[in-house]
Scaffold this active site. Structure first.
Site, PDB file in Angstrom:
ATOM      1  N   GLY A  13       0.829  -1.211   0.000  1.00 31.15           N
ATOM      2  CA  GLY A  13       0.000   0.000   0.000  1.00 31.15           C
ATOM      3  C   GLY A  13       0.854   1.247   0.000  1.00 31.15           C
ATOM      4  N   ALA A  15       1.684   3.450  -2.150  1.00 31.01           N
ATOM      5  CA  ALA A  15       1.232   4.692  -2.795  1.00 31.01           C
ATOM      6  C   ALA A  15      -0.039   5.233  -2.157  1.00 31.01           C
ATOM      7  CB  ALA A  15       1.009   4.459  -4.287  1.00 31.01           C
ATOM      8  N   ARG A 100     -18.609  -6.644   8.920  1.00 34.35           N
ATOM      9  CA  ARG A 100     -17.261  -6.898   9.417  1.00 34.35           C
ATOM     10  C   ARG A 100     -16.756  -8.274   8.953  1.00 34.35           C
ATOM     11  NH1 ARG A 100     -14.445  -3.997  13.202  1.00 34.35           N
ATOM     12  NH2 ARG A 100     -12.787  -5.159  14.205  1.00 34.35           N
ATOM     13  N   ASN A 107     -10.084  -9.133   3.332  1.00 32.12           N
ATOM     14  CA  ASN A 107      -8.716  -8.801   3.730  1.00 32.12           C
ATOM     15  C   ASN A 107      -7.978 -10.034   4.233  1.00 32.12           C
ATOM     16  OD1 ASN A 107      -8.429  -6.130   2.987  1.00 32.12           O
ATOM     17  ND2 ASN A 107      -9.494  -5.393   4.794  1.00 32.12           N
ATOM     18  N   ASP A 160      -3.135   4.722  18.828  1.00 32.91           N
ATOM     19  CA  ASP A 160      -4.040   4.850  19.974  1.00 32.91           C
ATOM     20  C   ASP A 160      -3.261   5.328  21.203  1.00 32.91           C
ATOM     21  OD1 ASP A 160      -6.219   3.621  18.423  1.00 32.91           O
ATOM     22  OD2 ASP A 160      -4.950   1.854  18.531  1.00 32.91           O
ATOM     23  N   ARG A 163      -2.475   9.022  20.725  1.00 37.37           N
ATOM     24  CA  ARG A 163      -3.691   9.823  20.929  1.00 37.37           C
ATOM     25  C   ARG A 163      -3.998   9.943  22.425  1.00 37.37           C
ATOM     26  NH1 ARG A 163      -7.094   6.466  16.310  1.00 37.37           N
ATOM     27  NH2 ARG A 163      -6.738   7.877  14.567  1.00 37.37           N
ATOM     28  N   HIS A 188      -7.221  -3.057  18.108  1.00 37.82           N
ATOM     29  CA  HIS A 188      -7.240  -1.703  17.537  1.00 37.82           C
ATOM     30  C   HIS A 188      -8.639  -1.491  16.957  1.00 37.82           C
ATOM     31  CE1 HIS A 188      -6.536   1.886  15.287  1.00 37.82           C
ATOM     32  NE2 HIS A 188      -6.904   1.273  14.183  1.00 37.82           N
TER      33      HIS A 188
END
Ligand code: NAX
Length: 332
Positions: A13, A15, A100, A107, A160, A163, A188
């Site tokens: 991934g 780009a 989900r 994926n 996380d 944050r 996550h």
């Protein structure tokens, strides 16, 4: 250029939004230091491959002194060949109407193929950080499908942590660097548990520095859990620069020993520490040792409130594992 052998980092991934924000800082030496050459293997699919040709031009145009080699490819074996680190960012985003379970199936297949290609083509000592969501379960799929080392596959919870640190600092009225020992437990996802009770502010327990305990329990936790959604609402796109920054923080924290008394958050294969189910990729507070190995920080107190929160995120990860096992026909 330094005579050291380059550290080869494969990025899927590359780009995309997070990839684009990560690779220039990797090439600049911001992760492994000013004397450590870096080689980049950049992997994309579909239209991303055209964009990647442009990214390659920009990397050339940056004339990085530490960048030893760049490979751009759509082939997984070529992409993972000789890799010391694989940063798995590429994934199909969840679209409207997609459950989900569908996302785990779509994926999941990607991470089966990537885990197997990493096993075939990367260095035997390779380490893998999964960012693409659902990152904990994707990491478990890559680990099991590739038969990768159980201490070598990680999923990202550092965004996380960062944050949470920023929010605790703002509430306590201190600079973010004064906040330490923040652990993100579990998935996550919106069930994660940002542990304020073991956090410190200026060396003191965060629960002393912040007198408003109702805020810690009722405002801080959901604010960290929902921060990604808040960024999407404000920016019209999901966190990218802060996510790339957190991925690079994770690599750095796993590469260099952790400063005394501190820890960092990353999801690893649970070994049953703190009574958490074995065999899920679970966010823990982790320390990196001087020899480069790592350990889950032991001996922390989880009170009844924390235990309840940890149980919720553990349950979600066990469900994800069961769903992905079924969707992929794999015993994860
Ligand atoms: P983008 O859609 O901007 O980029 C993804 C890139 O991955 C695209 O260029 C696409 O062509 C490529 N890609 C897709 N499948 C691929 C495959 N099989 N092999 C190689 N490349 C592939 O998304 P971006 O904003 O960069 O986000 C990437 C992932 O990070 C998403 O799954 C996202 O949910 C996840 N995130 C994870 C976070 C975390 O803390 N763990 C936070 C940020 C982010 O939400």
């Amino acid at each position: 250029m330094s005579s050291r052998a380059p550290i080869r980092v494969a990025v899927t991934g590359a780009a995309g939004n997070i990839g684009y924000a990560a690779i220039f800082r990797l090439a600049s030496g911001a992760v492994f230091g000013p004397d450590q050459p870096v080689a980049l293997n950049l992997i994309e699919v579909g239209p991303g491959l055209d964009a990647l040709a442009g990214v390659r031009m920009e990397l050339e145009d940056a004339a990085f002194p530490l960048l030893a080699d760049v490979v751009t490819t759509g082939d997984l074996d070529e992409g993972f060949r000789g890799a010391d680190w694989c940063l798995l960012i590429g994934a199909v985003p969840r679209k409207a109407g997609m459950e989900r379970k569908d996302l785990l199936g779509i994926n999941g297949k990607i991470f089966v193929g990537q885990g197997q290609a990493i096993a075939r083509s990367a260095k035997p000592t390779v380490r893998v950080l999964v960012v693409g969501n659902p990152c904990n379960t994707n990491a478990l799929i890559a680990l099991r499908a590739g038969g990768l080392g159980e201490d070598r596959v990680f999923a990202m919870t550092r965004l996380d942590e960062n944050r949470a640190k920023a929010m605790l600092a703002a509430k306590a009225g201190v600079h973010v660097s004064a906040v330490r020992n923040v652990g993100i437990w579990g998935n996550h996802s919106a069930t994660q548990f940002p542990d304020f009770a073991n956090a410190t502010v200026g060396g003191k327990p965060a629960t002393q520095a912040i007198a408003d305990h109702a805020w810690l329990r009722e405002t801080f936790i959901p604010a960290v859990q929902q921060r990604g959604a808040a960024v999407i609402k404000a920016r019209g796109a999901s966190s990218a620069a802060s996510a790339a920054n957190a991925a690079l923080d994770t690599l750095r924290s796993l590469h260099f020993p952790t400063p005394a008394g501190d820890w960092h958050s990353v999801a690893v294969l649970s070994d049953g520490s703190y009574g958490i189910a074995k065999g899920v990729i679970f966010g823990f507070p982790v320390r990196t040792k001087a020899d480069g190995s790592w350990e889950i920080v032991q001996g922390l107190t989880l009170d009844a409130f924390a235990r309840e929160k940890v149980a919720i995120t553990e349950k979600e990860l066990l469900e994800e594992r069961a769903t992905a096992s079924e969707a992929l026909g794999l015993a994860l």
